[in-house]
Scaffold this active site. Sequence first.
Site, PDB file in Angstrom:
ATOM      1  N   ARG A  61       2.309 -18.155  10.838  1.00  0.00           N
ATOM      2  CA  ARG A  61       3.004 -17.304   9.880  1.00  0.00           C
ATOM      3  C   ARG A  61       3.454 -18.169   8.716  1.00  0.00           C
ATOM      4  O   ARG A  61       3.755 -19.352   8.887  1.00  0.00           O
ATOM      5  CB  ARG A  61       4.221 -16.626  10.538  1.00  0.00           C
ATOM      6  N   GLU A  96       2.753 -12.577   0.874  1.00  0.00           N
ATOM      7  CA  GLU A  96       1.375 -12.097   0.944  1.00  0.00           C
ATOM      8  C   GLU A  96       1.287 -10.688   0.357  1.00  0.00           C
ATOM      9  O   GLU A  96       2.106  -9.832   0.704  1.00  0.00           O
ATOM     10  CB  GLU A  96       0.880 -12.086   2.397  1.00  0.00           C
ATOM     11  N   HIS A 117      -5.110 -14.343   5.117  1.00  0.00           N
ATOM     12  CA  HIS A 117      -4.602 -13.960   6.444  1.00  0.00           C
ATOM     13  C   HIS A 117      -5.648 -13.163   7.223  1.00  0.00           C
ATOM     14  O   HIS A 117      -5.406 -12.042   7.689  1.00  0.00           O
ATOM     15  CB  HIS A 117      -3.304 -13.152   6.327  1.00  0.00           C
TER      16      HIS A 117
END
Length: 311
Positions: A226, A255, A274
């Site tokens: 993360r 993000e 991601h």
Amino acid sequence: MYILLAMPDAGAYKRDLETRFPGLSFFAATSQEEMRGHMGKAEVIITIFRIADDLLRKAAHLQWVQVTTSGVNYLLSRPSLGKGVIVTTCRGIHGPQVSEMAFLLMLALNRNFPEVVRNQDRRVWERWPGILLHRKKAGIVGLGVIGEEIARKCKAFGMTVFGVDAVHRELDAVDFFSGPETLPEVAGKVDYLILVVPSTPQTVKMVGPRVLERMKPTSFLINLARGEVVDEEALMEALENRRIAGAALDALTTEPLPPDHPLWRAKNVIITPHVGGESDTYREQVMPIVEDNLRRFLGGERRSLINLVER
């Protein structure tokens, strides 16, 4: 029962589940905007989306959220998530894809592959020696399903593996095991520091100045966990001052990463959106958990749901 399926390929999930549960009503939404018209009726939500708080505020009848990813910190922090709402995840399915992503990124950094692609676009023929994984040292921070799979693949490449985790486990693929308190020491020994820990109060900014300063100038940081696990300001400073050789970041604090963020311009950094947990077989991986949990939920079970999150 009103069951909302919310993901980009919600239609495919709907077809699969209607075949398995012919007596139930499933509704599909391919975006959070499409979810709005369903939230007032939804009793069960099966989703990959990070549901916005204003949507949860409308969910007066919501009983259960089945998330098709592994992390749910964002969901648990939503003020409008009802206290009695059950939350379950698909933790444990991501070993194959995230471990392969780790090797994609290590190899790309070793071979400076982004520059190869840029040279191809420019029609430039330029050669340089590549760095090998063979006989290198990998530090894997987080030895759950994903970390263990990365460790096994590291051994296939002839690497030495250092494992860092709060829970001690005896794993054949891990040569040296230690607790989180040894992270700076391990960072100073390895060629690749690979992060696959969950986001918890204990892991937020665990890779900061103290760890980055101990890393070798030839070593790489790889974040598949993360974004908040890494102190991004400290990382930028380490990259600018060439204290480490480079980084690969599949998870970032913000993000999508804003276009003006300095990490976009950092030297020897690979940024991916991601996608480490994605795969072409994701629905096949997820469906056994979703189907089993739905059968248990319909049967009145609550505490025995797979990957039940303790709230």
